[in-house]
Enzyme design. Structure first.
Site, mmCIF file in Angstrom:
data_model
loop_
_atom_site.group_PDB
_atom_site.id
_atom_site.type_symbol
_atom_site.label_atom_id
_atom_site.label_comp_id
_atom_site.label_asym_id
_atom_site.label_seq_id
_atom_site.Cartn_x
_atom_site.Cartn_y
_atom_site.Cartn_z
ATOM 1 N N LYS A 147 0.861 -1.209 0.000
ATOM 2 C CA LYS A 147 0.000 0.000 0.000
ATOM 3 C C LYS A 147 0.882 1.239 0.000
ATOM 4 O O LYS A 147 0.681 2.161 -0.795
ATOM 5 C CB LYS A 147 -0.867 -0.013 1.246
ATOM 6 C CG LYS A 147 -1.486 1.338 1.602
ATOM 7 C CD LYS A 147 -2.438 1.270 2.770
ATOM 8 C CE LYS A 147 -1.817 1.553 4.082
ATOM 9 N NZ LYS A 147 -1.585 2.982 4.358
ATOM 10 N N ASN A 148 1.907 1.258 0.881
ATOM 11 C CA ASN A 148 2.684 2.483 1.089
ATOM 12 C C ASN A 148 3.695 2.736 -0.009
ATOM 13 O O ASN A 148 4.439 3.715 0.042
ATOM 14 C CB ASN A 148 3.343 2.465 2.467
ATOM 15 C CG ASN A 148 2.290 2.549 3.561
ATOM 16 O OD1 ASN A 148 1.116 2.823 3.273
ATOM 17 N ND2 ASN A 148 2.675 2.288 4.778
ATOM 18 N N CYS A 172 -5.366 11.914 12.491
ATOM 19 C CA CYS A 172 -6.069 10.632 12.364
ATOM 20 C C CYS A 172 -5.777 9.776 13.585
ATOM 21 O O CYS A 172 -5.218 10.227 14.562
ATOM 22 C CB CYS A 172 -5.647 9.923 11.083
ATOM 23 S SG CYS A 172 -4.158 9.008 11.300
ATOM 24 N N ARG A 211 -1.464 14.457 12.396
ATOM 25 C CA ARG A 211 -0.561 14.081 11.302
ATOM 26 C C ARG A 211 0.035 15.389 10.757
ATOM 27 O O ARG A 211 -0.425 15.906 9.747
ATOM 28 C CB ARG A 211 -1.302 13.321 10.207
ATOM 29 C CG ARG A 211 -1.835 11.969 10.629
ATOM 30 C CD ARG A 211 -0.784 10.984 11.118
ATOM 31 N NE ARG A 211 -0.038 10.298 10.079
ATOM 32 C CZ ARG A 211 -0.444 9.165 9.493
ATOM 33 N NH1 ARG A 211 -1.601 8.668 9.819
ATOM 34 N NH2 ARG A 211 0.291 8.576 8.582
ATOM 35 N N PRO A 212 0.987 15.973 11.468
ATOM 36 C CA PRO A 212 1.524 17.256 11.014
ATOM 37 C C PRO A 212 2.202 17.108 9.652
ATOM 38 O O PRO A 212 2.659 16.016 9.287
ATOM 39 C CB PRO A 212 2.550 17.603 12.083
ATOM 40 C CG PRO A 212 2.878 16.335 12.751
ATOM 41 C CD PRO A 212 1.672 15.476 12.649
ATOM 42 N N ILE A 213 2.204 18.188 8.913
ATOM 43 C CA ILE A 213 2.877 18.164 7.606
ATOM 44 C C ILE A 213 3.891 19.307 7.512
ATOM 45 O O ILE A 213 4.264 19.740 6.430
ATOM 46 C CB ILE A 213 1.848 18.260 6.450
ATOM 47 C CG1 ILE A 213 0.956 19.498 6.629
ATOM 48 C CG2 ILE A 213 1.020 16.992 6.351
ATOM 49 C CD1 ILE A 213 0.051 19.755 5.439
ATOM 50 N N ASP A 214 4.345 19.765 8.709
ATOM 51 C CA ASP A 214 5.287 20.905 8.724
ATOM 52 C C ASP A 214 6.567 20.609 7.943
ATOM 53 O O ASP A 214 7.082 21.481 7.227
ATOM 54 C CB ASP A 214 5.621 21.282 10.178
ATOM 55 C CG ASP A 214 6.134 20.098 10.980
ATOM 56 O OD1 ASP A 214 5.449 19.060 11.006
ATOM 57 O OD2 ASP A 214 7.251 20.171 11.520
ATOM 58 N N LEU A 215 7.050 19.379 8.002
ATOM 59 C CA LEU A 215 8.303 19.059 7.293
ATOM 60 C C LEU A 215 8.085 19.095 5.785
ATOM 61 O O LEU A 215 8.945 19.557 5.021
ATOM 62 C CB LEU A 215 8.820 17.668 7.710
ATOM 63 C CG LEU A 215 9.079 17.468 9.196
ATOM 64 C CD1 LEU A 215 9.546 16.043 9.469
ATOM 65 C CD2 LEU A 215 10.095 18.464 9.714
ATOM 66 N N ASP A 224 4.698 0.306 12.087
ATOM 67 C CA ASP A 224 3.471 -0.338 11.606
ATOM 68 C C ASP A 224 3.352 -1.769 12.106
ATOM 69 O O ASP A 224 2.275 -2.356 12.061
ATOM 70 C CB ASP A 224 3.431 -0.351 10.072
ATOM 71 C CG ASP A 224 3.240 1.041 9.531
ATOM 72 O OD1 ASP A 224 3.383 1.227 8.315
ATOM 73 O OD2 ASP A 224 2.963 1.951 10.332
ATOM 74 N N ILE A 264 7.822 6.575 17.083
ATOM 75 C CA ILE A 264 7.495 7.290 15.844
ATOM 76 C C ILE A 264 6.212 8.098 15.959
ATOM 77 O O ILE A 264 6.183 9.278 15.643
ATOM 78 C CB ILE A 264 7.388 6.284 14.657
ATOM 79 C CG1 ILE A 264 8.659 5.452 14.538
ATOM 80 C CG2 ILE A 264 7.048 7.023 13.361
ATOM 81 C CD1 ILE A 264 9.900 6.249 14.151
#
Ligand code: EPZ
Length: 420
Positions: free
Chosen positions: A25-26, A119, A124-128, A309, A331
């Site tokens: 999936k990933n 979630c 689920r930060p997206i700062d990076l 995971d 993580i």
């Protein structure tokens, strides 16, 4: 009437036989996003039949691509990408839709998409992601829940150092840098096999990416990409899930189409728990002991460390081990939501911040449990296979994001599982 489906699992049946593993999936998700960069047709093999893949197909179609699926092969024609926005309902379907950002901006010079809201695993930060894309010249307006992005001309290659080897940020940077002006040198990049798979597809399309899988990746921007044929790598987390199912039920199971190298940190853990694991070529055979031994310390780390995971799956397995196992989840900040549900089944687990201490018990008991997220849900199914009695598992929409018909896979190796 809204039908809530559940898995009904009758525990206590050993598994046997052999099971093929579907595509990752990933890896499929970022590869599908990457087809946006190609002026032409791509053929992607071994695409898993998952709701997250379906959501990606909807997003690509919305953007103007022609896609058709034949079994696990997707043919994507991205000649005519005509828009750069992803509607909110499609964004909400899938957290990892943020990986489309780099691809859409590279192709269209603009992008409008909502935040992939927090979630099950915490925010689920997206700062990076945003910091790196800004460094490449992307103007990003963040307001009331969505991002409005545009770039004058093309993105610029530059040196980028990630403060954390984020998988998604690394993927977005690869997608943004592939057709940018100049060269990008990315340090502290994620090393996951899915990153290597994405780079392999992009290079087949004419990109110039070197070092994928290592900490430093160099991307030399090219004018444009043509389509290519690609086969997605096997899903290492699905493989681990079925290894845990066999281990906890005292079974002997053969798993096919795996990449042994992708399980480097995990196989020793199963051996510490008393399993005999033998690999030859793309097959892995696991023989579980009568009763599992505990695993002293499981620390989740970026690849090639133990994958976050797999944490819930290995935890479900050692709830029945003879002794104490300790987990440290480094993580994600809240990835123990499956613990409460495992306690309902008779497990003995104490969580203190990032640490979870699992005292093995003699028995688990079937119960009504709810999947809190994708891997937590799979962990509850694993526990249900070993529990005494019937487990009713709800929240299957989480599980269907990452497993092709889990009940069919488990039934094919002797489990008593049905979906109602
Ligand atoms: C990918 O998520 C996977 N998802 C996850 O799998 C996996 O758990 C994760 O990588 C780690 O291996 C997909 O590939 C679609 P990250 P991603 O960016 O990219 C923090 C599953 O079950 N972070 O490496 O979101 C973040 O909060 C899913 O298949 C920032 O702070 O993972 C997390 O704590 C679950 N800022 C840590 O880094 C950012 O900008 C790791 O996140 C980005 C991330």
């Amino acid at each position: 009437m809204f039908v809530v489906s559940k898995l009904i699992i009758e525990g206590g049946h050993p598994l046997e036989g052999e099971l093929p593993i579907h595509g990752a999936k990933n890896s499929a998700l970022p590869v599908l996003a990457a087809t946006l960069l190609c002026q032409g047709q791509s053929v992607i093999h071994n695409c898993p039949g998952l709701s997250d893949v379906d959501a990606s197909i909807q997003i690509l179609r919305h953007l103007g691509c022609q896609i058709y699926r034949e079994g696990s092969t997707l043919t994507v024609d991205s000649q005519h990408v005509s828009t750069c926005d992803i509607p909110d309902d499609l964004m909400r379907e899938m957290r990892s839709s943020i990986v489309f950002l780099g691809a859409i901006v590279s192709r269209m010079g603009c992008a409008k998409l909502s935040f992939p809201g927090g979630c099950e695993l915490g925010p689920r930060p997206i700062d990076l992601h945003l910091k790196a894309l800004r460094q490449m010249g992307l103007h990003i307006d963040e307001h009331y829940g969505y991002l409005d992005c545009k770039v004058d001309g093309k993105l610029k290659g530059t040196d980028i150092a990630l403060s954390f080897p984020s998988v998604g940020a690394t993927e977005n940077i690869l997608l943004a840098a592939t057709v940018a002006d100049g060269t990008t040198v990315l340090t502290n990049a994620a090393r996951e096999p899915e990153i290597v798979d994405l780079a392999c597809y992009l290079n087949a399309c004419g990109a110039r990416i070197e070092g994928a899988g290592e900490g430093t990746i160099t991307i030399e921007g090219v004018e444009c990409l043509h389509g290519a044929e690609h086969t997605v790598i096997p899903d290492r987390i699905a493989a681990i899930s079925f290894m845990a199912a066999a281990a906890v039920t005292g079974s002997k199971l053969t798993i096919k189409e795996i990449e042994k190298d992708h399980l480097g940190q995990v196989i020793p853990m199963f051996e510490e728990a008393g399993c005999r694991v033998r690999c030859n070529g793309s097959q892995l055979e696991l023989q579980a002991p009568e009763r599992l031994r505990p695993i002293k310390m499981v620390r989740t780390m970026p690849y090639p460390g133990f994958p976050t995971d797999a944490q819930a799956l290995v935890m479900a397995m050692v709830t029945l081990a003879k002794g104490t196992s300790v987990f440290v989840e480094n993580i994600f900040e809240s990835r123990y939501k499956h613990v409460g549900e495992l306690l309902r089944m008779g497990a003995n687990i104490k969580v203190e911040g990032k640490v979870a201490v699992v005292e093995g018990v003699r028995k688990l008991y079937g119960a009504q449990v709810e999947a809190p997220d994708l891997r937590g849900g799979a962990a509850l199914a694993v526990a249900g296979l070993a529990a005494e009695g019937i487990t009713q598992l709800g929240g299957l929409h989480h599980i269907d994001r990452g497993y092709e018909s889990l009940e069919k896979s488990l039934s094919s190796i002797g489990a008593k599982v049905k979906r109602i």
